[in-house]
Design a protein around this motif. Structure first.
Motif, PDB file in Angstrom:
ATOM      1  N   UNK A   1       0.777  -0.793   0.131  1.00  0.00           N
ATOM      2  CA  UNK A   1      -0.170   0.451  -0.178  1.00  0.00           C
ATOM      3  C   UNK A   1       1.385   0.859   0.045  1.00  0.00           C
ATOM      4  N   UNK A   2       1.526   1.665  -1.496  1.00  0.00           N
ATOM      5  CA  UNK A   2       2.434   3.185  -1.347  1.00  0.00           C
ATOM      6  C   UNK A   2       1.798   4.140  -1.151  1.00  0.00           C
ATOM      7  N   UNK A   3       2.237   4.755  -0.918  1.00  0.00           N
ATOM      8  CA  UNK A   3       1.571   6.337   0.948  1.00  0.00           C
ATOM      9  C   UNK A   3       1.597   6.895  -1.186  1.00  0.00           C
ATOM     10  N   UNK A   4       0.470   7.576  -0.817  1.00  0.00           N
ATOM     11  CA  UNK A   4      -0.575   8.314  -1.868  1.00  0.00           C
ATOM     12  C   UNK A   4      -0.699   7.556  -3.434  1.00  0.00           C
ATOM     13  N   UNK A   5      -0.963   6.763  -3.326  1.00  0.00           N
ATOM     14  CA  UNK A   5      -1.241   5.860  -4.181  1.00  0.00           C
ATOM     15  C   UNK A   5      -3.160   4.977  -3.378  1.00  0.00           C
ATOM     16  N   UNK A   6      -3.744   5.387  -4.637  1.00  0.00           N
ATOM     17  CA  UNK A   6      -5.218   4.323  -4.561  1.00  0.00           C
ATOM     18  C   UNK A   6      -5.169   3.342  -5.108  1.00  0.00           C
ATOM     19  N   UNK A   7      -5.114   2.163  -4.130  1.00  0.00           N
ATOM     20  CA  UNK A   7      -4.984   0.919  -4.611  1.00  0.00           C
ATOM     21  C   UNK A   7      -6.177   0.444  -4.907  1.00  0.00           C
ATOM     22  N   UNK A   8      -6.491   0.339  -5.631  1.00  0.00           N
ATOM     23  CA  UNK A   8      -7.992  -0.888  -6.045  1.00  0.00           C
ATOM     24  C   UNK A   8      -7.886  -2.720  -6.205  1.00  0.00           C
ATOM     25  N   UNK A   9      -8.657  -2.879  -5.450  1.00  0.00           N
ATOM     26  CA  UNK A   9      -8.835  -4.617  -4.951  1.00  0.00           C
ATOM     27  C   UNK A   9     -10.327  -4.853  -5.541  1.00  0.00           C
ATOM     28  N   UNK A  10     -10.012  -5.851  -6.791  1.00  0.00           N
ATOM     29  CA  UNK A  10     -11.617  -6.744  -7.289  1.00  0.00           C
ATOM     30  C   UNK A  10     -10.876  -8.220  -7.620  1.00  0.00           C
ATOM     31  N   UNK A  11     -11.955  -9.026  -7.109  1.00  0.00           N
ATOM     32  CA  UNK A  11     -12.054 -10.882  -7.081  1.00  0.00           C
ATOM     33  C   UNK A  11     -13.562 -10.798  -8.249  1.00  0.00           C
ATOM     34  N   UNK A  12     -12.965 -11.772  -8.744  1.00  0.00           N
ATOM     35  CA  UNK A  12     -14.012 -12.461  -9.531  1.00  0.00           C
ATOM     36  C   UNK A  12     -14.258 -14.015  -9.967  1.00  0.00           C
ATOM     37  N   UNK A  13     -15.003 -14.336  -9.980  1.00  0.00           N
ATOM     38  CA  UNK A  13     -15.081 -16.170  -9.902  1.00  0.00           C
ATOM     39  C   UNK A  13     -15.589 -16.216 -11.009  1.00  0.00           C
ATOM     40  N   UNK A  14     -15.236 -16.634 -12.177  1.00  0.00           N
ATOM     41  CA  UNK A  14     -15.323 -17.687 -13.553  1.00  0.00           C
ATOM     42  C   UNK A  14     -15.871 -18.621 -13.580  1.00  0.00           C
ATOM     43  N   UNK A  15     -17.714 -18.576 -14.270  1.00  0.00           N
ATOM     44  CA  UNK A  15     -17.440 -20.623 -14.578  1.00  0.00           C
ATOM     45  C   UNK A  15     -17.041 -21.013 -16.036  1.00  0.00           C
ATOM     46  N   UNK A  16     -16.112 -22.355 -15.788  1.00  0.00           N
ATOM     47  CA  UNK A  16     -15.772 -22.487 -17.134  1.00  0.00           C
ATOM     48  C   UNK A  16     -16.772 -24.056 -17.580  1.00  0.00           C
ATOM     49  N   UNK A  17     -16.935 -23.498 -18.358  1.00  0.00           N
ATOM     50  CA  UNK A  17     -18.465 -24.888 -18.859  1.00  0.00           C
ATOM     51  C   UNK A  17     -17.405 -26.034 -19.063  1.00  0.00           C
ATOM     52  N   UNK A  18     -17.732 -26.900 -18.118  1.00  0.00           N
ATOM     53  CA  UNK A  18     -17.938 -28.721 -18.292  1.00  0.00           C
ATOM     54  C   UNK A  18     -17.827 -29.335 -19.174  1.00  0.00           C
ATOM     55  N   UNK A  19     -18.684 -28.859 -19.936  1.00  0.00           N
ATOM     56  CA  UNK A  19     -18.073 -29.729 -21.354  1.00  0.00           C
ATOM     57  C   UNK A  19     -17.196 -30.007 -22.759  1.00  0.00           C
ATOM     58  N   UNK A  20     -16.622 -28.605 -21.967  1.00  0.00           N
ATOM     59  CA  UNK A  20     -15.692 -27.902 -23.277  1.00  0.00           C
ATOM     60  C   UNK A  20     -14.524 -28.433 -22.262  1.00  0.00           C
ATOM     61  N   UNK A  21     -14.538 -28.667 -21.223  1.00  0.00           N
ATOM     62  CA  UNK A  21     -12.619 -28.294 -20.134  1.00  0.00           C
ATOM     63  C   UNK A  21     -12.108 -30.184 -20.511  1.00  0.00           C
ATOM     64  N   UNK A  22     -10.633 -29.946 -20.894  1.00  0.00           N
ATOM     65  CA  UNK A  22     -10.106 -30.551 -20.506  1.00  0.00           C
ATOM     66  C   UNK A  22      -8.560 -30.746 -19.968  1.00  0.00           C
ATOM     67  N   UNK A  23      -9.345 -31.767 -19.429  1.00  0.00           N
ATOM     68  CA  UNK A  23      -7.513 -31.648 -18.068  1.00  0.00           C
ATOM     69  C   UNK A  23      -7.347 -32.958 -17.757  1.00  0.00           C
ATOM     70  N   UNK A  24      -5.767 -32.765 -17.659  1.00  0.00           N
ATOM     71  CA  UNK A  24      -5.356 -34.607 -17.701  1.00  0.00           C
ATOM     72  C   UNK A  24      -3.680 -34.308 -16.880  1.00  0.00           C
ATOM     73  N   UNK A  25      -3.660 -35.117 -15.792  1.00  0.00           N
ATOM     74  CA  UNK A  25      -2.284 -35.734 -14.987  1.00  0.00           C
ATOM     75  C   UNK A  25      -1.755 -36.734 -15.977  1.00  0.00           C
ATOM     76  N   UNK A  26      -0.356 -35.706 -16.234  1.00  0.00           N
ATOM     77  CA  UNK A  26       0.370 -36.236 -17.232  1.00  0.00           C
ATOM     78  C   UNK A  26       1.409 -37.250 -16.703  1.00  0.00           C
TER      79      UNK A  26
END
Length: 119
Positions: free
Chosen positions: A94-119
């Protein structure tokens, strides 16, 4: 799944990335929404070139995006957002004299098109 991406403006460097990653991972995986802690992939991205608004003021930002497979309730998403925001709120420079904006979003990923593998 899930993916946690935290972007922050260059004027917040040095950011305690290693400490924040550890604490973010602990906070997110403590949620009952996360079945396997090894599924969480987290990273920080530094924005070297950025602007916040149009005024010539000293401004900075942090934006976290938590990407999850679809199907979570609004309450679960809010809980996860607050977990992430709490860690960033506490650890962000939090630097002095600097306005810091914080934002957080949760985004849904499409289950039908998501591919994940453990190699």
């Amino acid at each position: 799944m899930p993916h946690l991406i935290v972007e922050y403006s260059q004027n917040l460097a040095p950011f305690p990335e290693a400490e924040a990653l550890s604490e973010l991972n602990a906070a997110v995986t403590a949620s009952p929404e996360i079945a396997d802690e090894a599924d969480l992939k987290s990273r920080f991205v530094l924005a070297d070139s950025f602007e916040v608004g149009t005024a010539p003021a000293q401004r900075a930002f942090m934006h976290a995006q938590l990407r999850l497979l679809s199907g979570r309730s609004p309450e679960a998403k809010k809980d996860l957002s607050e977990r992430v925001a709490g860690v960033l709120r506490r650890l962000a420079p939090k630097p002095a004299g600097v306005m810091v904006q914080l934002s957080v979003e949760v985004v849904d990923m499409d289950r039908g098109s998501y591919v994940k593998e453990r190699l």
